[in-house]
Design an enzyme around this catalytic site. Structure first.
Site, mmCIF file in Angstrom:
data_model
loop_
_atom_site.group_PDB
_atom_site.id
_atom_site.type_symbol
_atom_site.label_atom_id
_atom_site.label_comp_id
_atom_site.label_asym_id
_atom_site.label_seq_id
_atom_site.Cartn_x
_atom_site.Cartn_y
_atom_site.Cartn_z
ATOM 1 C CD GLU A 69 79.804 -43.417 -69.614
ATOM 2 O OE1 GLU A 69 80.435 -42.569 -68.535
ATOM 3 O OE2 GLU A 69 78.515 -42.939 -69.748
ATOM 4 C CB CYS A 114 76.994 -53.427 -62.497
ATOM 5 S SG CYS A 114 77.856 -54.231 -61.208
ATOM 6 C CB CYS A 162 75.911 -50.639 -55.053
ATOM 7 S SG CYS A 162 77.016 -51.902 -54.951
ATOM 8 C CB CYS A 212 76.414 -47.614 -58.027
ATOM 9 S SG CYS A 212 77.396 -47.874 -59.561
ATOM 10 N N GLY A 247 80.623 -51.984 -64.146
ATOM 11 C CA GLY A 247 80.764 -53.193 -64.018
ATOM 12 C C GLY A 247 81.470 -53.578 -62.897
ATOM 13 C CD GLU A 248 82.849 -56.749 -58.551
ATOM 14 O OE1 GLU A 248 82.644 -55.875 -57.874
ATOM 15 O OE2 GLU A 248 83.965 -57.236 -58.635
ATOM 16 C CB SER A 287 87.538 -51.047 -57.973
ATOM 17 O OG SER A 287 86.598 -50.601 -56.925
ATOM 18 C CG LEU A 341 84.154 -51.150 -45.962
ATOM 19 C CD1 LEU A 341 84.259 -52.612 -45.957
ATOM 20 C CD2 LEU A 341 84.960 -50.460 -44.856
ATOM 21 C CG ASN A 369 80.817 -38.317 -57.682
ATOM 22 O OD1 ASN A 369 80.979 -37.095 -57.594
ATOM 23 N ND2 ASN A 369 81.743 -39.145 -57.975
ATOM 24 C CB CYS A 418 83.214 -42.646 -58.199
ATOM 25 S SG CYS A 418 85.317 -42.832 -58.415
HETATM 26 N N1 SAH Z 1 82.079 -52.681 -59.213
HETATM 27 C C1 SAH Z 1 83.279 -52.341 -58.886
HETATM 28 C C2 SAH Z 1 84.207 -51.178 -59.789
HETATM 29 C C3 SAH Z 1 83.634 -50.046 -60.141
HETATM 30 S S1 SAH Z 1 82.602 -48.865 -59.364
HETATM 31 C C4 SAH Z 1 83.272 -51.741 -57.341
HETATM 32 O O1 SAH Z 1 82.240 -51.776 -56.844
HETATM 33 O O2 SAH Z 1 84.156 -51.668 -56.576
HETATM 34 C C5 SAH Z 1 84.192 -47.916 -58.841
HETATM 35 C C6 SAH Z 1 84.132 -47.160 -57.413
HETATM 36 O O3 SAH Z 1 82.947 -45.906 -57.686
HETATM 37 C C7 SAH Z 1 83.522 -48.109 -56.297
HETATM 38 O O4 SAH Z 1 84.151 -47.729 -55.194
HETATM 39 C C8 SAH Z 1 81.980 -47.766 -56.222
HETATM 40 O O5 SAH Z 1 81.478 -47.872 -54.930
HETATM 41 C C9 SAH Z 1 82.092 -46.214 -56.342
HETATM 42 N N2 SAH Z 1 81.055 -45.609 -56.611
HETATM 43 C C10 SAH Z 1 79.725 -46.043 -57.184
HETATM 44 N N3 SAH Z 1 78.725 -45.212 -57.159
HETATM 45 C C11 SAH Z 1 79.080 -43.929 -56.785
HETATM 46 C C12 SAH Z 1 78.713 -42.885 -56.814
HETATM 47 N N4 SAH Z 1 77.467 -42.321 -56.889
HETATM 48 N N5 SAH Z 1 79.373 -41.787 -56.091
HETATM 49 C C13 SAH Z 1 80.663 -42.027 -55.589
HETATM 50 N N6 SAH Z 1 81.342 -43.204 -55.948
HETATM 51 C C14 SAH Z 1 80.565 -44.328 -56.346
HETATM 52 FE FE1 SF4 Z 2 77.958 -51.557 -57.131
HETATM 53 FE FE2 SF4 Z 2 80.370 -51.432 -58.658
HETATM 54 FE FE3 SF4 Z 2 78.350 -52.633 -59.692
HETATM 55 FE FE4 SF4 Z 2 78.236 -49.990 -59.032
HETATM 56 S S1 SF4 Z 2 79.531 -50.893 -60.599
HETATM 57 S S2 SF4 Z 2 76.434 -51.489 -58.748
HETATM 58 S S3 SF4 Z 2 79.486 -49.900 -57.059
HETATM 59 S S4 SF4 Z 2 79.283 -53.567 -57.736
#
Ligand code: SAH
Ligand code: SF4
Length: 379
Positions: free
Chosen positions: A98, A118, A122, A125, A184-185, A216, A239, A315, A358
């Protein structure tokens, strides 16, 4: 043209300056051809060598035989009522990634993906929840900007369709910022992400300033150090918790690179960063990381480093088991952080009606492999 020559044709879309000039040299052409080609491909979004009128006829013919410029096919394009546009790109084997365009009054931000799924996993996510299929290659990463730039900035049919939505006044029709906040990371796919970053900031390609390109990351410390030397774009660190035990749970990579180690890496990055501060992203999750204790911890952490805090209302997605913090709790955070002298913003939720906000980007991840050893994918 015989079949062997056809088989060797190379897609030029994701080649950065170094890779393209090496190829030119290998083919016996001078380096300045690289700049000409880069401008046609990335600045003007041209994919037919025929149309590259300042190249000699013989060179164009050679390129047509040996190379091509091709982006990923679009599977679906969705418009939100707030002007946000989401594309699903087909990356083969039943997988989709996406990309999201978020127009605002003074900027247009493209949010791109770097992996199919990913591995960081987390807890809050949707991408992490989905698992992982594979890394995207540079062609696939650049495809997302190449094609959407073409649609947003050059294609009339796209604009006409888009003009109908009710926020059309808000619809800034240009990509001014690119953020790696899709699936993705990005720092676990560094080998393919780095040439893409180089193209984004290259004056002859996308010509974005380093401040307008943001990586990010969940905090892949050794790669943050490499990025600071190779292509120090703006950095946002996810964070979500300012104590190790909670962050271990929410962002499992914390077990490998705990907060102290992460903060030291952030300090080192600041020496090279395009701005004098980093951004910490903090997703507000009801009763998980939004209490008085948590805001105090966040203030203590933020005081240790030059940073800005971006609070992201959580979200939701199916089966997440989490809820977004109440508005009053979010504003309590903003007020306490601001009172402590820490610049804090709340991210506007955009594209929620098309699942483009996000953490909602799931694409489609088939044949997932479960890998919890992230190093496997650092290359
Ligand atoms: N993997 C990277 C970039 C992709 S995620 C990272 O983790 O930074 C982009 C952002 O969306 C990150 O800050 C992530 O923590 C946040 N995010 C992930 N799941 C979310 C959710 N359900 N609601 C709001 N933000 C979220
Ligand atoms: Fe975590 Fe970013 Fe991967 Fe989602 S995309 S699992 S927030 S590292």
């Amino acid at each position: 043209m015989n079949e062997n020559v056809l088989a060797e044709r190379i897609n030029l879309i994701g080649l950065d300056y170094l890779a393209l000039s090496n190829l030119m040299q290998k083919w016996g052409y001078q380096a300045f051809r690289t700049v000409q080609l880069q401008k046609w491909i990335h600045r003007f979004c041209i994919n037919s060598f025929e149309s590259m009128t300042d190249l000699s006829f013989e060179f164009r013919k050679f390129l047509t035989e040996r190379a091509f410029i091709e982006a990923l096919p679009i599977h679906t394009q969705k418009y939100s009522s707030d002007g946000t546009v989401k594309w699903l790109f087909d990356v083969g084997t039943n997988n989709l990634i996406e990309t999201v365009f978020i127009p605002e009054n003074d900027r247009g931000t493209l949010c791109i993906s770097s992996q199919i799924g990913c591995t960081v996993n987390c807890k809050f996510c949707a991408t992490g929840y989905q698992g992982f299929n594979r890394n995207l290659n540079t062609n696939e990463i650049i495809s997302q900007i190449w094609l959407t730039k073409y649609l947003i900035e050059k294609s009339h049919s796209f604009k006409k369709k888009d003009i109908n939505h009710k926020y059309s006044h808000n619809n800034f029709q240009k990509i001014t910022n690119v953020v790696f906040m899709g699936m993705g990371e990005p720092l676990l796919n560094y080998k393919e992400v780095l040439p893409a970053l180089r193209l984004l900031v290259d004056d002859n390609a996308y010509a974005l300033s380093r401040r307008r390109v943001t990586i990010s990351t969940s905090g892949i410390v050794p790669i943050m150090d490499r990025l600071s030397k190779d292509c120090p774009v703006a950095l946002a660190v996810s964070l979500h918790a300012a104590n190790d035990s909670l962050r271990d749970e929410l962002v499992p990579i914390n077990k490998k690179y705990p907060l102290k180690c992460l903060l030291e890496a952030c300090e080192r990055y600041l020496v090279y960063a395009p701005r004098k501060f980093l951004t910490f992203e903090y997703c507000m999750i009801d009763s998980v990381n939004d209490t008085e204790k948590h805001v105090k911890e966040l203030i203590n952490l933020a005081r240790q480093i030059s940073c800005k805090i971006n609070l992201i209302p959580f979200n939701s997605f199916q089966n997440s088991g989490f809820k977004c913090s109440s508005l009053s709790k979010i504003y309590n955070f903003v007020q306490k952080l601001n009172d402590a002298g820490i610049v804090t913003t709340v991210r506007k939720t955009r594209g929620i009606d098309i699942d483009a906000a996000c953490g909602q980007l799931v694409g489609k991840v088939f044949n997932r492999i479960t890998i919890r050893k992230q190093e496997t994918y650092i290359n």
